[in-house]
Design a protein around this motif. Structure first.
Motif, PDB file in Angstrom:
ATOM      1  N   GLN B  12      11.027  14.773  -1.390  1.00 42.65           N
ATOM      2  CA  GLN B  12      12.023  15.276  -2.345  1.00 42.65           C
ATOM      3  C   GLN B  12      13.173  14.272  -2.519  1.00 42.65           C
ATOM      4  O   GLN B  12      13.759  13.820  -1.536  1.00 42.65           O
ATOM      5  CB  GLN B  12      12.582  16.596  -1.805  1.00 42.65           C
ATOM      6  N   GLY B  13      13.453  13.929  -3.764  1.00 38.47           N
ATOM      7  CA  GLY B  13      14.589  13.050  -4.050  1.00 38.47           C
ATOM      8  C   GLY B  13      14.252  11.571  -4.027  1.00 38.47           C
ATOM      9  O   GLY B  13      15.071  10.748  -4.451  1.00 38.47           O
ATOM     10  N   VAL B  14      13.074  11.207  -3.548  1.00 38.01           N
ATOM     11  CA  VAL B  14      12.698   9.788  -3.493  1.00 38.01           C
ATOM     12  C   VAL B  14      12.150   9.362  -4.859  1.00 38.01           C
ATOM     13  O   VAL B  14      11.304  10.038  -5.439  1.00 38.01           O
ATOM     14  CB  VAL B  14      11.638   9.541  -2.400  1.00 38.01           C
ATOM     15  N   LYS B  15      12.653   8.250  -5.364  1.00 35.69           N
ATOM     16  CA  LYS B  15      12.234   7.733  -6.672  1.00 35.69           C
ATOM     17  C   LYS B  15      11.343   6.498  -6.508  1.00 35.69           C
ATOM     18  O   LYS B  15      11.443   5.781  -5.515  1.00 35.69           O
ATOM     19  CB  LYS B  15      13.463   7.327  -7.513  1.00 35.69           C
ATOM     20  N   ARG B  16      10.537   6.268  -7.554  1.00 37.35           N
ATOM     21  CA  ARG B  16       9.611   5.134  -7.488  1.00 37.35           C
ATOM     22  C   ARG B  16      10.334   3.792  -7.406  1.00 37.35           C
ATOM     23  O   ARG B  16       9.771   2.814  -6.910  1.00 37.35           O
ATOM     24  CB  ARG B  16       8.693   5.142  -8.716  1.00 37.35           C
ATOM     25  N   ASP B  17      11.561   3.724  -7.935  1.00 38.70           N
ATOM     26  CA  ASP B  17      12.259   2.439  -7.912  1.00 38.70           C
ATOM     27  C   ASP B  17      13.112   2.256  -6.657  1.00 38.70           C
ATOM     28  O   ASP B  17      13.846   1.268  -6.548  1.00 38.70           O
ATOM     29  CB  ASP B  17      13.104   2.253  -9.179  1.00 38.70           C
ATOM     30  N   ASP B  18      13.006   3.178  -5.722  1.00 35.87           N
ATOM     31  CA  ASP B  18      13.625   2.991  -4.402  1.00 35.87           C
ATOM     32  C   ASP B  18      13.051   1.704  -3.785  1.00 35.87           C
ATOM     33  O   ASP B  18      11.836   1.516  -3.799  1.00 35.87           O
ATOM     34  CB  ASP B  18      13.285   4.214  -3.537  1.00 35.87           C
ATOM     35  N   PRO B  19      13.891   0.809  -3.277  1.00 36.61           N
ATOM     36  CA  PRO B  19      13.377  -0.456  -2.724  1.00 36.61           C
ATOM     37  C   PRO B  19      12.330  -0.250  -1.626  1.00 36.61           C
ATOM     38  O   PRO B  19      11.373  -1.028  -1.523  1.00 36.61           O
ATOM     39  CB  PRO B  19      14.627  -1.133  -2.153  1.00 36.61           C
ATOM     40  N   ARG B  20      12.457   0.799  -0.835  1.00 36.56           N
ATOM     41  CA  ARG B  20      11.450   1.068   0.209  1.00 36.56           C
ATOM     42  C   ARG B  20      10.100   1.391  -0.427  1.00 36.56           C
ATOM     43  O   ARG B  20       9.047   1.000   0.071  1.00 36.56           O
ATOM     44  CB  ARG B  20      11.878   2.263   1.074  1.00 36.56           C
ATOM     45  N   VAL B  21      10.155   2.138  -1.540  1.00 31.38           N
ATOM     46  CA  VAL B  21       8.927   2.522  -2.237  1.00 31.38           C
ATOM     47  C   VAL B  21       8.284   1.283  -2.879  1.00 31.38           C
ATOM     48  O   VAL B  21       7.063   1.093  -2.800  1.00 31.38           O
ATOM     49  CB  VAL B  21       9.225   3.602  -3.294  1.00 31.38           C
ATOM     50  N   ALA B  22       9.117   0.451  -3.494  1.00 31.55           N
ATOM     51  CA  ALA B  22       8.597  -0.776  -4.109  1.00 31.55           C
ATOM     52  C   ALA B  22       7.926  -1.660  -3.064  1.00 31.55           C
ATOM     53  O   ALA B  22       6.868  -2.252  -3.324  1.00 31.55           O
ATOM     54  CB  ALA B  22       9.735  -1.530  -4.802  1.00 31.55           C
ATOM     55  N   GLU B  23       8.501  -1.706  -1.871  1.00 29.20           N
ATOM     56  CA  GLU B  23       7.902  -2.498  -0.794  1.00 29.20           C
ATOM     57  C   GLU B  23       6.562  -1.879  -0.359  1.00 29.20           C
ATOM     58  O   GLU B  23       5.578  -2.595  -0.125  1.00 29.20           O
ATOM     59  CB  GLU B  23       8.872  -2.575   0.398  1.00 29.20           C
ATOM     60  N   GLY B  24       6.549  -0.548  -0.261  1.00 32.21           N
ATOM     61  CA  GLY B  24       5.309   0.130   0.116  1.00 32.21           C
ATOM     62  C   GLY B  24       4.215  -0.090  -0.925  1.00 32.21           C
ATOM     63  O   GLY B  24       3.043  -0.300  -0.582  1.00 32.21           O
ATOM     64  N   TYR B  25       4.593  -0.045  -2.199  1.00 26.58           N
ATOM     65  CA  TYR B  25       3.638  -0.274  -3.287  1.00 26.58           C
ATOM     66  C   TYR B  25       3.028  -1.679  -3.170  1.00 26.58           C
ATOM     67  O   TYR B  25       1.807  -1.842  -3.227  1.00 26.58           O
ATOM     68  CB  TYR B  25       4.365  -0.109  -4.626  1.00 26.58           C
ATOM     69  N   ARG B  26       3.879  -2.667  -2.979  1.00 23.12           N
ATOM     70  CA  ARG B  26       3.370  -4.044  -2.852  1.00 23.12           C
ATOM     71  C   ARG B  26       2.444  -4.172  -1.646  1.00 23.12           C
ATOM     72  O   ARG B  26       1.399  -4.822  -1.704  1.00 23.12           O
ATOM     73  CB  ARG B  26       4.534  -5.037  -2.721  1.00 23.12           C
ATOM     74  N   ALA B  27       2.842  -3.533  -0.522  1.00 26.19           N
ATOM     75  CA  ALA B  27       2.031  -3.629   0.705  1.00 26.19           C
ATOM     76  C   ALA B  27       0.634  -3.071   0.485  1.00 26.19           C
ATOM     77  O   ALA B  27      -0.360  -3.680   0.899  1.00 26.19           O
ATOM     78  CB  ALA B  27       2.732  -2.885   1.842  1.00 26.19           C
ATOM     79  N   PHE B  28       0.545  -1.917  -0.187  1.00 31.56           N
ATOM     80  CA  PHE B  28      -0.778  -1.340  -0.436  1.00 31.56           C
ATOM     81  C   PHE B  28      -1.551  -2.153  -1.465  1.00 31.56           C
ATOM     82  O   PHE B  28      -2.765  -2.343  -1.334  1.00 31.56           O
ATOM     83  CB  PHE B  28      -0.641   0.117  -0.892  1.00 31.56           C
ATOM     84  N   LYS B  29      -0.876  -2.637  -2.503  1.00 33.21           N
ATOM     85  CA  LYS B  29      -1.569  -3.421  -3.528  1.00 33.21           C
ATOM     86  C   LYS B  29      -2.309  -4.612  -2.913  1.00 33.21           C
ATOM     87  O   LYS B  29      -3.387  -4.990  -3.364  1.00 33.21           O
ATOM     88  CB  LYS B  29      -0.560  -3.936  -4.564  1.00 33.21           C
ATOM     89  N   GLU B  30      -1.709  -5.208  -1.874  1.00 41.36           N
ATOM     90  CA  GLU B  30      -2.281  -6.425  -1.284  1.00 41.36           C
ATOM     91  C   GLU B  30      -3.478  -6.157  -0.373  1.00 41.36           C
ATOM     92  O   GLU B  30      -4.218  -7.083  -0.027  1.00 41.36           O
ATOM     93  CB  GLU B  30      -1.194  -7.165  -0.487  1.00 41.36           C
ATOM     94  N   LEU B  31      -3.652  -4.903   0.050  1.00 38.63           N
ATOM     95  CA  LEU B  31      -4.688  -4.625   1.053  1.00 38.63           C
ATOM     96  C   LEU B  31      -6.089  -4.976   0.567  1.00 38.63           C
ATOM     97  O   LEU B  31      -6.937  -5.403   1.351  1.00 38.63           O
ATOM     98  CB  LEU B  31      -4.645  -3.156   1.486  1.00 38.63           C
ATOM     99  N   GLY B  32      -6.334  -4.781  -0.736  1.00 33.70           N
ATOM    100  CA  GLY B  32      -7.670  -5.053  -1.270  1.00 33.70           C
ATOM    101  C   GLY B  32      -8.124  -6.485  -1.044  1.00 33.70           C
ATOM    102  O   GLY B  32      -9.316  -6.750  -0.863  1.00 33.70           O
ATOM    103  N   ASP B  33      -7.186  -7.426  -1.038  1.00 31.20           N
ATOM    104  CA  ASP B  33      -7.529  -8.825  -0.805  1.00 31.20           C
ATOM    105  C   ASP B  33      -7.445  -9.213   0.670  1.00 31.20           C
ATOM    106  O   ASP B  33      -7.939 -10.267   1.062  1.00 31.20           O
ATOM    107  CB  ASP B  33      -6.573  -9.735  -1.598  1.00 31.20           C
TER     108      ASP B  33
END
Lengths: 97, 97
Positions: B12-33
């Motif tokens: 609740q209250g967490v937005k996609r542009d939260d820097p922690r979320v952006a970092e998490g998104y990048r971390a998962f995006k890289e897993l495929g490679d």
């Protein structure tokens, strides 16, 4: 393309071999051949025993948002949903790819 | 093959542009490679506005149960999980295909 994921959780006490569940399973299995909008169709029982695991999954893909709307409104899809509503709840996520 | 699906819900209250979320998104995006066990890797933000929609999805495939265990235990996967645990919860389903 849009990916459409659905995770289902059987209601408390409902078993996979319940005849209603078996009917729901068959109904969803057939959708891949019945609905032309479905360019990709997998649906199957979960095999993970982790506590966060749901019971059943749909993994579908359609061309675009209009195709997703047509799929969701398709009578065969709606008939399957009506079955699953009797014994489960679900959550979804759609994403572009 | 085993399909591994994960649907995440932001706290609740967490937005996609939260820097922690952006970092998490990048971390998962890289897993495929980064993780050789991953034979298929899609992860992306949900675009559905339905009330039952979760916020983010992973759609992965691995060869078998051992490969799934190696993926789950992989340090890069664990590092991503540690990030997402700070701002979300999730449910999964794995199935054979």
């Amino acid at each position: 393309m849009i990916r459409h994921l659905v995770l289902f959780k059987l209601n408390q006490g409902v078993k996979r071999d319940d005849p209603r569940v078996a009917e729901g399973y068959r109904a969803f299995k057939e959708l891949g051949d019945r609905i032309p909008e479905l360019k990709f169709w997998e649906c199957e029982w979960n095999i993970s025993e982790r506590p966060i695991a749901y019971d059943f999954a749909i993994n579908a893909a359609v061309e675009d948002a209009d195709a997703l709307r047509r799929y969701l409104a398709h009578p065969d899809h709606q008939a399957g949903v009506a079955l699953w509503r009797e014994f489960s709840t679900w959550v979804i996520a759609d994403y572009a790819f």
